[in-house]
Design a protein around this motif. Structure first.
Motif, PDB file in Angstrom:
ATOM      1  N   GLY A  62      -2.246  -3.118  -4.230  1.00 54.19           N
ATOM      2  CA  GLY A  62      -1.727  -1.895  -2.925  1.00 54.19           C
ATOM      3  C   GLY A  62      -2.772  -0.783  -3.118  1.00 54.19           C
ATOM      4  O   GLY A  62      -3.144  -0.259  -4.314  1.00 54.19           O
ATOM      5  N   ASN A  63      -3.307  -0.287  -2.078  1.00 50.86           N
ATOM      6  CA  ASN A  63      -3.959   0.989  -2.045  1.00 50.86           C
ATOM      7  C   ASN A  63      -3.239   2.113  -2.233  1.00 50.86           C
ATOM      8  O   ASN A  63      -2.047   2.213  -2.100  1.00 50.86           O
ATOM      9  CB  ASN A  63      -4.729   1.017  -0.502  1.00 50.86           C
ATOM     10  CG  ASN A  63      -5.895  -0.030  -0.343  1.00 50.86           C
ATOM     11  OD1 ASN A  63      -6.634  -0.267  -1.362  1.00 50.86           O
ATOM     12  ND2 ASN A  63      -6.125  -0.280   0.789  1.00 50.86           N
ATOM     13  N   GLY A  64      -4.064   3.098  -2.709  1.00 52.60           N
ATOM     14  CA  GLY A  64      -3.165   4.360  -2.794  1.00 52.60           C
ATOM     15  C   GLY A  64      -3.342   4.934  -1.510  1.00 52.60           C
ATOM     16  O   GLY A  64      -3.614   4.614  -0.688  1.00 52.60           O
ATOM     17  N   TRP A  72      -3.494   6.689  -7.303  1.00 54.83           N
ATOM     18  CA  TRP A  72      -4.254   5.602  -7.748  1.00 54.83           C
ATOM     19  C   TRP A  72      -3.810   4.202  -6.804  1.00 54.83           C
ATOM     20  O   TRP A  72      -2.878   4.243  -6.181  1.00 54.83           O
ATOM     21  CB  TRP A  72      -3.723   5.388  -9.072  1.00 54.83           C
ATOM     22  CG  TRP A  72      -2.383   4.730  -9.296  1.00 54.83           C
ATOM     23  CD1 TRP A  72      -1.966   3.538  -9.255  1.00 54.83           C
ATOM     24  CD2 TRP A  72      -1.058   5.456  -9.165  1.00 54.83           C
ATOM     25  NE1 TRP A  72      -0.663   3.222  -9.364  1.00 54.83           N
ATOM     26  CE2 TRP A  72       0.012   4.648  -9.248  1.00 54.83           C
ATOM     27  CE3 TRP A  72      -0.928   7.105  -9.196  1.00 54.83           C
ATOM     28  CZ2 TRP A  72       1.361   5.127  -9.293  1.00 54.83           C
ATOM     29  CZ3 TRP A  72       0.155   7.332  -9.188  1.00 54.83           C
ATOM     30  CH2 TRP A  72       1.385   6.489  -9.267  1.00 54.83           C
ATOM     31  N   GLY A  73      -4.776   3.253  -7.020  1.00 51.62           N
ATOM     32  CA  GLY A  73      -4.488   1.921  -6.497  1.00 51.62           C
ATOM     33  C   GLY A  73      -3.873   0.838  -7.573  1.00 51.62           C
ATOM     34  O   GLY A  73      -4.047   1.074  -8.776  1.00 51.62           O
ATOM     35  N   GLY A  74      -3.155  -0.099  -7.095  1.00 46.19           N
ATOM     36  CA  GLY A  74      -2.653  -1.118  -8.028  1.00 46.19           C
ATOM     37  C   GLY A  74      -3.729  -2.262  -8.459  1.00 46.19           C
ATOM     38  O   GLY A  74      -4.703  -2.126  -7.759  1.00 46.19           O
ATOM     39  N   ASP A  95       0.833  -1.137  -0.079  1.00 45.55           N
ATOM     40  CA  ASP A  95       0.151  -0.144  -0.022  1.00 45.55           C
ATOM     41  C   ASP A  95       0.914   1.064  -0.154  1.00 45.55           C
ATOM     42  O   ASP A  95       1.660   1.491   0.722  1.00 45.55           O
ATOM     43  CB  ASP A  95      -0.890  -0.101   1.139  1.00 45.55           C
ATOM     44  CG  ASP A  95      -1.872  -1.048   1.332  1.00 45.55           C
ATOM     45  OD1 ASP A  95      -2.510  -1.342   0.501  1.00 45.55           O
ATOM     46  OD2 ASP A  95      -1.777  -1.930   2.509  1.00 45.55           O
ATOM     47  N   GLY A  96       0.657   1.949  -0.916  1.00 48.99           N
ATOM     48  CA  GLY A  96       1.129   3.503  -0.916  1.00 48.99           C
ATOM     49  C   GLY A  96       2.797   3.173  -1.037  1.00 48.99           C
ATOM     50  O   GLY A  96       3.324   3.891  -0.138  1.00 48.99           O
ATOM     51  N   GLU A 141      -2.973   8.551   5.046  1.00 50.20           N
ATOM     52  CA  GLU A 141      -3.412   7.261   5.254  1.00 50.20           C
ATOM     53  C   GLU A 141      -3.729   6.556   4.039  1.00 50.20           C
ATOM     54  O   GLU A 141      -3.702   7.167   2.954  1.00 50.20           O
ATOM     55  CB  GLU A 141      -4.941   7.341   6.196  1.00 50.20           C
ATOM     56  CG  GLU A 141      -6.020   8.216   5.419  1.00 50.20           C
ATOM     57  CD  GLU A 141      -7.272   8.397   6.451  1.00 50.20           C
ATOM     58  OE1 GLU A 141      -8.082   8.277   5.741  1.00 50.20           O
ATOM     59  OE2 GLU A 141      -6.972   8.573   7.461  1.00 50.20           O
ATOM     60  N   THR A 142      -4.087   5.235   4.139  1.00 48.99           N
ATOM     61  CA  THR A 142      -4.425   4.553   3.064  1.00 48.99           C
ATOM     62  C   THR A 142      -5.838   5.061   2.508  1.00 48.99           C
ATOM     63  O   THR A 142      -6.659   5.492   3.135  1.00 48.99           O
ATOM     64  CB  THR A 142      -4.267   2.963   3.325  1.00 48.99           C
ATOM     65  OG1 THR A 142      -4.463   2.328   1.846  1.00 48.99           O
ATOM     66  CG2 THR A 142      -5.620   2.652   4.245  1.00 48.99           C
ATOM     67  N   ALA A 143      -5.795   4.581   0.932  1.00 48.42           N
ATOM     68  CA  ALA A 143      -7.300   4.892   0.548  1.00 48.42           C
ATOM     69  C   ALA A 143      -7.917   3.683   0.395  1.00 48.42           C
ATOM     70  O   ALA A 143      -7.617   2.734  -0.638  1.00 48.42           O
ATOM     71  CB  ALA A 143      -7.087   5.618  -0.921  1.00 48.42           C
ATOM     72  N   PRO A 144      -8.851   3.414   1.242  1.00 45.13           N
ATOM     73  CA  PRO A 144      -9.533   2.112   1.382  1.00 45.13           C
ATOM     74  C   PRO A 144      -9.994   1.670   0.122  1.00 45.13           C
ATOM     75  O   PRO A 144     -10.822   2.654  -0.628  1.00 45.13           O
ATOM     76  CB  PRO A 144     -10.454   2.025   2.601  1.00 45.13           C
ATOM     77  CG  PRO A 144     -10.812   3.516   2.821  1.00 45.13           C
ATOM     78  CD  PRO A 144      -9.292   4.189   2.366  1.00 45.13           C
ATOM     79  N   ASP A 145     -10.060   0.418  -0.501  1.00 47.99           N
ATOM     80  CA  ASP A 145     -10.826  -0.100  -1.645  1.00 47.99           C
ATOM     81  C   ASP A 145     -10.244   0.540  -2.826  1.00 47.99           C
ATOM     82  O   ASP A 145     -10.481   0.279  -3.904  1.00 47.99           O
ATOM     83  CB  ASP A 145     -12.359   0.353  -1.761  1.00 47.99           C
ATOM     84  CG  ASP A 145     -13.189  -0.235  -0.533  1.00 47.99           C
ATOM     85  OD1 ASP A 145     -12.580  -1.259   0.142  1.00 47.99           O
ATOM     86  OD2 ASP A 145     -14.225   0.119  -0.059  1.00 47.99           O
ATOM     87  N   SER A 146      -9.168   1.090  -2.797  1.00 48.65           N
ATOM     88  CA  SER A 146      -8.296   1.687  -4.108  1.00 48.65           C
ATOM     89  C   SER A 146      -7.590   0.871  -4.837  1.00 48.65           C
ATOM     90  O   SER A 146      -7.409   0.700  -6.031  1.00 48.65           O
ATOM     91  CB  SER A 146      -7.530   2.941  -3.796  1.00 48.65           C
ATOM     92  OG  SER A 146      -6.615   2.552  -2.856  1.00 48.65           O
ATOM     93  N   GLY A 147      -7.080  -0.275  -3.961  1.00 47.59           N
ATOM     94  CA  GLY A 147      -6.442  -1.518  -4.799  1.00 47.59           C
ATOM     95  C   GLY A 147      -7.299  -2.690  -5.268  1.00 47.59           C
ATOM     96  O   GLY A 147      -8.480  -2.600  -4.739  1.00 47.59           O
TER      97      GLY A 147
END
Length: 625
Positions: free
Chosen positions: A453-455, A525-527, A411-412, A439-445
């Motif tokens: 991984g989350n953004g 963005w998320g992976g 993540d990130g 913080e992590t952006a939930p659900d972005s991965g």
């Protein structure tokens, strides 16, 4: 005409047999010398980009200029071919102009120091280090104008010059260069750090040659190159097909309202050699997103990717270059003609790694990575504080790393494994801002058996009026998933004024005025996901809900029903059965999301931004540099 190597001792090095133990000692001593270069740099540099984030790359090369230890591959061949002068004992070179070294450095912010290492009148090796200078002049603070139309708008261009000539320091030249920058204190400290790193490595090489003898040391470097050649030859034969494989991806836009821009590569094997052909890549842009891709640099990227995926025990170096041929069309996005602007090349640089993953994994999906390396987000913030002092921030942000065969994407995290984030405490201590959220952006991965991984959602509160610029990508074309995995979420940027009103702003913009109390929500963005999301362990999804990595709605992408954070087993079984029944066929190897036309039609509704317009290219005349 090419450079002239001046050696007072013309005696050639003699090849000698070397036993495996001695070779191992020298190999690890070279690794340690590289680590010491990095350590010297971060103890000496001043700019946050280098000192805090590690945006610098070392190189140790043999006497012919081939990389033995490093990351980007050797640029020395291009330097020697384009430098019309001498290389002598006591010289030290500085350069930053990509067009003068065939793109070995890819924009003018990267200042490169090159030190030829002589011993007893013979050229023994080269050490080099380049690092990203936070400001080199030009039309905007940070010297990376996304709206530049030529390299002349991007700050000082330094051709290969000697700042030490046979041991004599050229103070006037350095003073002239420093006069072009808004941050001469940072630039001078960073330049000295680059020089110190090269000198430390040179001392270690001289110590090695003292210990083992010059002939044995040089023989060891040649054996390391040959060993890499043998390993890569075997990897190529076993992993690359003679049948052509093609892959393409897109840079979302150019910051001027046009996009997306296609990068296409076709790969095939001819005997022992790999052909990598970028025919079909779009023409160069009028803006600064062009990436002058050095062929040797791309060979190294290809080799690193092969090694990391198929045999990570191999020490990568330049020994395999004759096994790879890279073809890049002139006048394309990846080989623009002078004086095309280059400062925004980071998006194409990141996208190259996604394309490599898509190419190399097609024949072996079990080794396939999703997309998510993609870019290297930048934020610039500058102005004059209440005390009348100029401040200027350049910071690299992180997105979501793609899901992989062996696990979730981090993540990130940075595109480059050695990069680190600027500590929030550092930012708040030295710049007039406060970090309200990191913080992590939930659900972005992207959902998958292995989650992308989350953004990152980072919120800056600006404490002084100033100007910001944003350079990011993956806001229009999402990072794709693989082997049934879903695409990652796209990037977003929101400016929240002090009165609470919010405006969605572009992911590439310049000269945006902010006032004290304004906040910028910088969401990356998320992976992409890897593998079937319905195969992911429901207990793991529940644990990630507690960790804030997924929401209850996001858990349903995995067919997992949560009740107060606990898995509803019956509901999960029913939802997964329903989702499997609705698929209507096997899962795709690649999930790119909607096509470009659909993305355009939905763009404003989904992103809050107008869709980029189709670029219209005009003929690019050949211009001498």
């Amino acid at each position: 005409m090419p450079a002239t190597i001046v050696q007072s001792n013309p005696t050639p090095f003699v090849g000698v047999e070397i036993d495996p133990v001695t070779l191992d000692i020298i190999e690890n001593a070279l690794r340690n010398a590289r680590i010491e270069m990095d350590a010297t740099l971060v103890r000496t540099a001043m700019s946050p980009g280098i000192r805090e984030q590690g945006d610098a790359f070392p190189l140790i090369a043999d006497h012919q200029g081939r990389m033995i230890v490093g990351q980007f591959g050797s640029f020395i061949g291009g330097f020697l071919a384009g430098y019309d002068g001498t290389v002598e004992d006591g010289d030290l070179f500085l350069l930053s102009d990509p067009y003068s070294v065939e793109g070995a450095i890819s924009h003018s912010n990267d200042w490169l120091v090159l030190l030829p290492v002589f011993k007893n009148g013979r050229l023994l090796a080269y050490t080099a280090m380049f690092g990203h200078q936070s400001d080199i002049g030009g039309k905007v603070a940070g010297s990376m104008p996304i709206d530049a139309h030529s390299i002349f708008e991007e700050g000082v261009r330094i051709p290969p010059v000697k700042i030490w000539r046979k041991g004599e320091y050229n103070a006037d030249l350095v003073r002239l260069v420093m006069h072009q920058t808004r941050k001469p204190d940072w630039c001078m400290a960073d330049l000295n750090a680059l020089i110190a790193s090269c000198r430390v490595a040179a001392r270690r090489l001289l110590e090695l040659s003292d210990r083992f003898g010059e002939d044995l040391y040089v023989s060891a470097t040649q054996e390391l190159l040959q060993r890499n050649h043998r390993a890569m030859k075997q990897l190529i034969a076993s992993s690359i097909s003679e049948e052509p494989a093609s892959f393409e991806d897109y840079i979302c836009d150019d910051g001027m309202g046009y996009g997306p821009y296609r990068i296409k590569c076709t790969m095939r094997r001819e005997g022992d050699r790999v052909i990598l052909d970028f025919d079909g890549t779009d023409p160069q842009s009028d803006a600064s997103i062009n990436f002058y891709l050095n062929e040797n640099m791309f060979k190294m990227f290809f080799g690193i990717y092969m090694i990391m995926v198929f045999d990570p025990q191999i020490l990568f170096n330049d020994g395999f270059y004759d096994l790879i041929e890279v073809r890049i069309p002139e006048g394309s996005l990846l080989k623009p003609r002078f004086p095309a602007a280059l400062s925004g090349r980071t998006h194409a640089l990141g996208r190259i790694f996604d394309i490599l993953g898509g190419l190399l994994g097609q024949k072996t999906p079990e080794f396939l990575n999703a997309a998510g390396f993609s870019s290297s987000p930048h934020l610039f913030y500058s102005g004059v504080d209440a005390g009348g002092q100029w401040f200027q921030l350049f910071q690299i942000g992180f997105g979501g790393i793609p899901g992989r065969p062996l696990g979730d994407g981090p993540d990130g995290h940075s595109l480059w494994p050695g990069f680190t984030n600027v500590p929030n405490e550092f930012l708040e201590r030295y710049f007039p801002l406060r970090i309200e959220r990191y913080e992590t952006a939930p659900d972005s991965g992207g959902a998958g058996l292995h989650r992308g991984g989350n953004g990152i959602h980072m919120t800056y509160r600006f404490l002084e009026p100033g100007v910001i610029a944003i350079h990011d990508d993956r806001w229009f074309v999402p990072p794709w998933g693989v082997n049934g995995g879903a695409p990652g979420a796209r990037a977003r940027k929101i400016l929240e004024k002090a009165d609470g009103t919010q405006t969605i702003v572009g992911n590439k913009l310049e000269q945006l005025q902010v006032e004290a109390g304004d906040q910028l929500h910088y969401i990356t963005w998320g992976g992409g996901g890897w593998g079937d999301p319905l195969e992911r362990d429901p207990a793991l999804v529940a644990r990630e809900w507690h960790q804030g990595l997924v929401t209850a709605d996001g858990a349903r992408r995995y067919g997992v029903v949560l009740a107060d954070g606990a898995v509803d087993e019956a509901g999960t079984d029913a939802l997964r059965a329903e989702m499997r029944a609705g698929r209507g066929g096997p899962l795709p190897i690649f999930d790119f999301g909607p096509d470009i036309d659909t993305l355009r039609a939905r763009c404003e509704a989904e992103t809050g931004l107008p869709a980029p317009r189709q670029p219209a290219w005009r003929p690019q005349p050949a211009t001498a540099g």
